[in-house]
Design a protein around this motif. Structure first.
Motif, PDB file in Angstrom:
ATOM      1  N   SER A  44      -7.529   0.553  15.514  1.00 40.77           N
ATOM      2  CA  SER A  44      -8.800   0.113  14.914  1.00 40.77           C
ATOM      3  C   SER A  44      -9.950   0.214  15.909  1.00 40.77           C
ATOM      4  N   GLN A  47     -10.756   3.947  16.026  1.00 40.05           N
ATOM      5  CA  GLN A  47     -11.405   4.380  14.786  1.00 40.05           C
ATOM      6  C   GLN A  47     -12.872   3.985  14.736  1.00 40.05           C
ATOM      7  N   ASP A  48     -13.258   3.046  15.570  1.00 42.46           N
ATOM      8  CA  ASP A  48     -14.653   2.602  15.596  1.00 42.46           C
ATOM      9  C   ASP A  48     -15.478   3.423  16.589  1.00 42.46           C
ATOM     10  N   HIS A 106      -8.804  -9.160   7.805  1.00 41.20           N
ATOM     11  CA  HIS A 106      -8.196  -8.051   8.546  1.00 41.20           C
ATOM     12  C   HIS A 106      -9.253  -7.117   9.131  1.00 41.20           C
ATOM     13  N   ARG A 107     -10.521  -7.441   8.892  1.00 38.86           N
ATOM     14  CA  ARG A 107     -11.677  -6.790   9.513  1.00 38.86           C
ATOM     15  C   ARG A 107     -11.874  -5.330   9.115  1.00 38.86           C
ATOM     16  N   TYR A 108     -11.599  -4.990   7.853  1.00 38.81           N
ATOM     17  CA  TYR A 108     -11.823  -3.622   7.401  1.00 38.81           C
ATOM     18  C   TYR A 108     -12.107  -3.594   5.911  1.00 38.81           C
ATOM     19  N   PHE A 121     -13.207   4.645   5.444  1.00 36.06           N
ATOM     20  CA  PHE A 121     -12.828   3.432   6.154  1.00 36.06           C
ATOM     21  C   PHE A 121     -14.059   2.835   6.832  1.00 36.06           C
ATOM     22  N   HIS A 123     -15.009  -0.664   9.527  1.00 33.18           N
ATOM     23  CA  HIS A 123     -14.571  -1.838  10.278  1.00 33.18           C
ATOM     24  C   HIS A 123     -15.708  -2.851  10.250  1.00 33.18           C
ATOM     25  N   THR A 124     -15.366  -4.125  10.299  1.00 34.42           N
ATOM     26  CA  THR A 124     -16.418  -5.149  10.231  1.00 34.42           C
ATOM     27  C   THR A 124     -17.352  -5.109  11.438  1.00 34.42           C
ATOM     28  N   ASN A 125     -16.901  -4.564  12.575  1.00 31.22           N
ATOM     29  CA  ASN A 125     -17.816  -4.406  13.717  1.00 31.22           C
ATOM     30  C   ASN A 125     -19.002  -3.525  13.340  1.00 31.22           C
ATOM     31  N   ILE A 155     -14.768   7.908   8.350  1.00 32.40           N
ATOM     32  CA  ILE A 155     -15.078   6.565   8.825  1.00 32.40           C
ATOM     33  C   ILE A 155     -16.590   6.378   8.808  1.00 32.40           C
TER      34      ILE A 155
END
Length: 162
Positions: A44, A47-48, A106-108, A121, A123-125, A155
């Motif tokens: 993860s 992926q960011d 799960h932050r996604y 996809f 991510h919460t970031n 992404i």
């Protein structure tokens, strides 16, 4: 669920070398250049980034945190001395879509493109970086994403609620 990440960064902007990474398993390890113990890296975090591959021997710059099981990578910044990965990997496109899955614990989440294609996809970031108003965000939200090719598919690098 046991969150293994500490909220406190231990060290920032540490040069490191990828020691091992298994995309199928979703994790690997990096060796910090300062000689400190190897650090765990989860897919993860990779992926960011703009990386389309993450291979043994690759030199990167990371932020490390102390997790319950030892050091782990909290963020990956850039490879030493240049652009992330191959110059052709940074192609970004804008895509309109609908949030079809959002799992904050799960932050996604996933966005299904309006014009078809693979789910995107996020991510919460990225949501935090994009300053998304969480009061107007969730499943069925119409969004515009800036999308790039990630390790396992599209992404979102940016997201805006429409």
């Amino acid at each position: 669920m046991n969150d293994r990440k500490s909220s406190k960064p231990v060290r920032k902007n540490i040069a490191a070398t990828v020691k091992f990474f298994d995309e199928a398993k979703g994790f690997g390890f990096v060796s910090p250049a300062d000689g400190s113990p190897d650090a765990f890296v989860h897919i993860s975090v990779v992926q960011d980034t703009s990386y389309t591959e993450f291979t043994e021997g690759m030199r990167i710059v990371v932020d490390l945190v102390e997790g319950d099981r030892g050091p782990q990578v909290a963020a990956i910044h850039e490879p030493e001395g240049g652009a992330a990965g191959d110059a052709g990997t940074l192609d970004e496109t804008e895509v309109d879509g609908i949030v079809t899955r959002f799992v904050p614990e799960h932050r996604y989440g996933l966005v299904t493109p309006e014009n078809g294609g693979a789910d995107i996809f996020f991510h919460t970031n990225m949501l935090e970086r994009s300053e998304v108003d969480m009061d107007n965000f969730g499943v069925d939200a119409k969004v515009k994403c800036v999308v790039r090719r990630g390790l396992k598919g599209p992404i979102a690098d940016k997201l805006e609620v429409l």
